[in-house]
Enzyme design. Structure first.
Site, mmCIF file in Angstrom:
data_model
loop_
_atom_site.group_PDB
_atom_site.id
_atom_site.type_symbol
_atom_site.label_atom_id
_atom_site.label_comp_id
_atom_site.label_asym_id
_atom_site.label_seq_id
_atom_site.Cartn_x
_atom_site.Cartn_y
_atom_site.Cartn_z
ATOM 1 N N PHE A 119 0.707 -1.160 0.114
ATOM 2 C CA PHE A 119 0.008 -0.093 -0.162
ATOM 3 C C PHE A 119 0.942 1.246 0.223
ATOM 4 C CE2 PHE A 119 -3.973 2.089 1.169
ATOM 5 C CZ PHE A 119 -3.705 3.005 1.956
ATOM 6 N N THR A 178 2.226 6.949 1.812
ATOM 7 C CA THR A 178 3.071 8.074 2.515
ATOM 8 C C THR A 178 4.246 8.313 1.657
ATOM 9 O OG1 THR A 178 2.298 6.938 4.532
ATOM 10 C CG2 THR A 178 4.330 8.244 4.342
ATOM 11 N N GLU A 179 4.408 9.779 1.796
ATOM 12 C CA GLU A 179 5.643 10.301 1.042
ATOM 13 C C GLU A 179 6.560 11.090 2.023
ATOM 14 O OE1 GLU A 179 4.235 12.629 -2.162
ATOM 15 O OE2 GLU A 179 3.272 11.222 -3.055
ATOM 16 N N GLU A 231 -0.997 3.451 9.958
ATOM 17 C CA GLU A 231 -2.318 3.484 9.754
ATOM 18 C C GLU A 231 -3.434 4.464 10.341
ATOM 19 O OE1 GLU A 231 -4.385 -0.170 9.439
ATOM 20 O OE2 GLU A 231 -2.593 -1.400 8.980
#
Lengths: 660, 254
Positions: free
Chosen positions: A220, A223-224, A468
């Protein structure tokens, strides 16, 4: 009181306009840019708020259509939603859901044995931790076992388990090895969940079979480096080709579980889309299925972490990756909703896994307490240890109850469980941390030693409060979501006020309710009939707490209006109350069931329930009082100032006591 | 030859459970206690499935005698690779007194009915440790037996069995049809994978009553009392051999 407030129309109209947005109420599609922008206000809270307004859909392939329906349900069955209005909605919480039919139950029972056996005999968590990867033969065994496709439909090569069945199995994984748990969870709970929830038939048939056997691993990618909690600010782009057949994707993602192993990635990127109404181009998030074989996909070395070391975490880079247009997951521009839905859908799994983790560490601590002699007695005879063991037991009981209540609700077709799911994630991650911490404490020096296996669990658990959806953001989400629903309720009251005679009955009822509440009298809310009579006292405490909670929510709405979004000190405490209240109701439900069924453990569970409710009630009342007091404002302002000063100074401000 | 192998599987209290005696000393507590397939029966199933995978036999039939819950044990065997199951229903008082003699009569009757080429059983059950069923079954059928098998190989219509005996290993060759009982080192049973458990749901389990097979379940044994083993007493340390001899004399042991 209500009539008096009516004359100050400003307050009610303000609270009515808090989250008022014609588009929201009419269910029309909204732009991804936040609607709640307070003039001059910050957008940081907007994620939580946006997630709130994007109603998550039920598990199913017709999600896309459901997602566009009214973001605010007229009559939500969710207990949490109604609790914010000071009402008790029992449908989803009483009785405790029975989510499995006989066949499903029997099948599940057959699965528990082999899975437990595998984790007891084949998987070596200490080895996995030391090697910082899941041992090869263990991975192979897990794939053969079918552990990679638990919820993939059977006709596509998976086991087709329901949420409750899935929860029971991840509980086993959680009690043995969280590193493996995350490897499996990153793959199926979020990695390819998007395909299960939003994929079209072609996508499902193409990808799910190999994902189910573990031949392909999934990841998945949201996020960056510059976008964690602020997910809507991601910068990875996917630009549609002039011919319209493919997108070109560029960007980099960090901290991607399974990033170094995966073949299939669910990637979120900004796509320039044309607003249908205004015709202007806007960047909106779209979800894509990206195959490593498309070319241009690479990953960095495995990150060295505090815990869940066996799980691979890596940066993933997309360089001019050509993604076919039919790899769009869900709707173009609907990616944020896809992301939030995926995360929401998998949250119950975390609570289930952690309920198992807690059982695992507790058994070690209890064994120690029962056998260790100091000062001439077994240490479990001492009050200090007894309190620890009792608290651990209650925390585990609540977490387990939440996990299976939510999975039961989801399996019964409930679509409105986002607040409860968020609550369960917050509660489970913090409870597991506390329980493991206290288990180490009970075990003393032994707990600190690697050999006992508990310090590894402690290290593994730390991330659960972060990923999460950090617990801090989720608390905002719970509170804001609750406020929105309460605000809409008040809005409808405001409408009723415009026609007082026609709505005399409704208004009279509301008036009486508030008067009673103010006087400290019961407003007629009761759990009688829903809970077992032996739990009446705890039921009363719960009802009282809900009443006061509902009242303070209204007061806060009236007081702050739409600026409530910025009051994070307030929101945190509101969320804490909501969590405690849901926890009370959940244990009341479970203990009631045990009493009604005449289970051998019923009296013990009654004690757990009563003890929990006593303390939770006190916590809620204390928070409510704080929120009402004038002292709270000063407290929060002081904290604000302290923080500002320290940040400006780049460190503590007070000089050293010694002067140097 | 039919190429059919009958494998007996027994549902017993799980090996990891702490056994407790009932307060009335009539037996051990079984209610709510975790049960699983007897470990030696698992080895027997594994051996049968291996033979089928080597194409030396054609069909593996798992048999269990007991109450409704015995079906779970049969299903585990199906998940390991058995083709179908037979559940011989025995419950209540009959189940309490069910022993090797009755089971061997049942297995003998089934072997004739199913035209079995081989019967493979575990050498003993971990609850009663009788170590009799295999031997009795062979005697009732007048078939050769290869007990305590640690290695089995088929040689046409014969079976070569390496047996673990007190003195070491003994290798024998017997004709089929025959009865084999599995010992610990025969093989390592495979883990039932979840997809196989799912496939096993479709396999058939036939229901049979002992009366249908003409078997009389009356027991020749009556359990009078069940007790826990006495608590282990603390030992004593002595300094010299003389002290030891004196202590032994004092306690009347010498």
């Amino acid at each position: 009181m209500l009539l008096r407030k009516v004359s100050q129309t400003s307050s009610l109209s303000v609270c009515g306009s808090i989250l008022r947005n014609p588009a929201v109420l009419s269910g029309a599609p909204r732009p991804a840019a936040i609607v709640l922008a307070v003039p001059g206000g910050r957008l940081y809270a907007s994620q939580a708020a946006q997630a709130v307004l994007d109603k998550p859909a039920a598990v199913g392939s017709d999600v896309a259509s459901k997602v566009e329906k009214k973001a605010v349900a007229a009559e939500s069955k969710s207990f949490a939603v109604n609790m914010f209005k000071g009402q008790i909605a029992t449908t989803q919480v009483f009785p405790f859901p029975k989510a499995l039919n006989d066949e499903q139950e029997q099948f599940l029972q057959e699965l528990v044995g082999p899975v437990s056996k595998f984790f007891e005999e084949v998987n070596d968590p200490a080895k996995n931790d030391a090697l910082e990867k899941v041992e090869d033969h263990t991975m192979e065994g897990l794939k053969e076992m079918g552990a990679f496709g638990l919820q993939v439909p059977a006709d596509l090569g998976g086991l087709g388990l329901s949420n409750t069945q899935y929860a029971r199995l991840v509980e086993i994984v959680g009690s043995h090895d969280l590193g493996v748990g995350i490897t499996l969870g990153a793959h199926q709970s979020i990695g390819f969940k998007g395909i299960l929830l939003f994929g079209n038939k072609a996508q499902k048939e193409k990808y799910l079979p190999k994902l189910a056997t573990g031949e392909h691993i999934a990841a998945f990618c949201l996020t960056e480096p510059a976008s964690g909690s602020d997910a809507a600010s991601i910068k990875t782009t996917a630009v549609l080709s002039p011919c319209g057949k493919f997108y070109t994707m560029n960007g980099s993602k960090i901290w991607i579980s399974n990033g170094g192993l995966a073949e299939i990635f669910t990637v979120f990127a900004k796509t320039p889309t044309k607003d249908p109404k205004t015709g202007e181009m806007k960047d909106k998030i779209t979800a894509f299925i990206v195959e490593r074989s498309f070319g241009g996909v690479s990953h960095g070395p495995p990150e060295t972490k505090m815990g869940i070391k066996a799980s691979n975490t890596a940066e993933v880079y997309f360089e001019d990756v050509r993604v076919p247009a039919d790899c769009v997951l869900g709707e173009v521009g609907g990616g944020f909703k896809v992301a939030m839905n995926i995360l929401n859908n998998g949250r119950f799994g975390m609570a289930a896994a952690l309920a198992g983790t807690m059982k695992g560490v507790m058994s070690k601590a209890i064994d120690h307490a029962a056998n260790r002699t100091q000062f001439g007695n077994k240490i479990h005879t001492y009050g200090a240890i007894q309190e620890k063991v009792a608290r651990m037991t209650m925390l585990q009981y609540v977490t387990e109850s939440m996990a299976y209540m939510i999975s039961g609700n989801m399996d019964s077709g409930a679509t409105d469980f986002q607040i409860e799911a968020a609550i369960s994630k917050i509660f489970a991650s913090e409870a597991a941390w506390t329980v493991t911490d206290e288990s180490i404490q009970v075990m003393g020096g032994m707990g600190f030693m690697k050999g006992s296996g508990v310090e590894r669990v402690m290290r593994d658990l730390r991330i659960f409060r972060i990923f999460e959806g950090t617990n801090d953001i989720l608390r905002l989400f719970v509170a804001l979501n609750g406020f929105q629903n309460a605000g809409n309720h008040l809005k409808s009251l405001q409408k009723a006020l415009k026609n007082p005679i026609g709505n005399a009955g409704l208004l009279a009822g509301e008036l009486t309710k508030r008067a009673k509440r103010k006087a400290g009298l019961s407003t007629g809310l009761t759990l009688q009939g829903s809970i077992h009579p032996e739990l009446a006292q705890s039921g009363d405490l719960t009802v009282k707490a809900i009443e006061q909670f509902g009242a303070v929510i209204e007061e806060l709405l009236v007081k702050h209006g739409k600026k409530i979004i910025d009051e994070q000190f307030v929101l945190k405490r509101v969320a804490d109350c909501a969590i405690d209240l849901y926890a009370m109701v959940v244990v009341l439900s479970r203990a009631s069931r045990s009493l009604s069924q005449g289970q051998a453990s019923a009296q013990h569970e009654k004690m757990l329930c009563d003890t929990w409710c006593m303390e939770a009630h006190d916590r809620v009342m204390r928070d409510v009082q704080l929120l009402r007091s004038t002292q709270s404002k000063r407290l929060f302002n002081n904290m604000r100032s302290i923080s500002a000063a320290v940040v400006e100074n780049g460190g503590v401000v007070a000089p050293h006591p010694l002067g140097f | 030859m039919s190429g059919r192998v009958l494998v007996g599987v027994k549902r017993v209290i799980d090996y990891a459970v702490k056994i407790r005696v009932k307060p009335d000393n009539s037996g051990v507590v079984t209610d709510g206690v975790k049960h699983s397939m007897n470990p030696f029966c698992e080895i027997a199933v594994e051996e049968a499935v291996k033979l089928k995978e080597k194409k030396l036999i054609k069909e593996v039939v798992a048999v269990s005698c007991g109450p409704q819950q015995s079906q779970e044990t049969i299903r585990t065997a199906l998940a390991m690779g058995a083709d179908r199951g037979i559940h011989v229903e025995v419950s209540g008082k009959d189940y309490e007194t069910l022993g090797p003699l009755q089971v061997s009569k049942i297995l003998a009757a089934l072997a004739k009915k199913e035209d079995a080429q081989l019967i493979i059983l575990g050498k003993q059950a971990i609850d009663d440790d009788c170590n009799q069923t295999g031997q009795m079954t062979a005697a009732l059928l007048d078939w050769p037996q290869g007990t305590f098998a640690s290695e089995v190989s088929m040689d046409g219509a014969q079976v070569k069995v390496v047996r673990e005996i007190d003195g070491g290993l003994e290798t024998i060759k017997i004709n089929t049809p025959a009865v084999l009982t599995a010992d610990l080192r025969l093989n390592t049973p495979r883990y039932a994978t979840l997809p196989n458990i799912m496939k096993a749901k479709k396999k058939k389990i036939a229901n049979v009553k002992p009366a249908d097979l003409g078997v009389d379940l009356t027991s020749r044994l009556e359990v009078l009392r069940v007790d826990e083993p006495p608590q282990r007493q603390a030992g004593m340390k002595v300094e010299t051999v003389e002290d030891l001899v004196e202590k032994l004399r004092d306690t009347g042991m010498v």
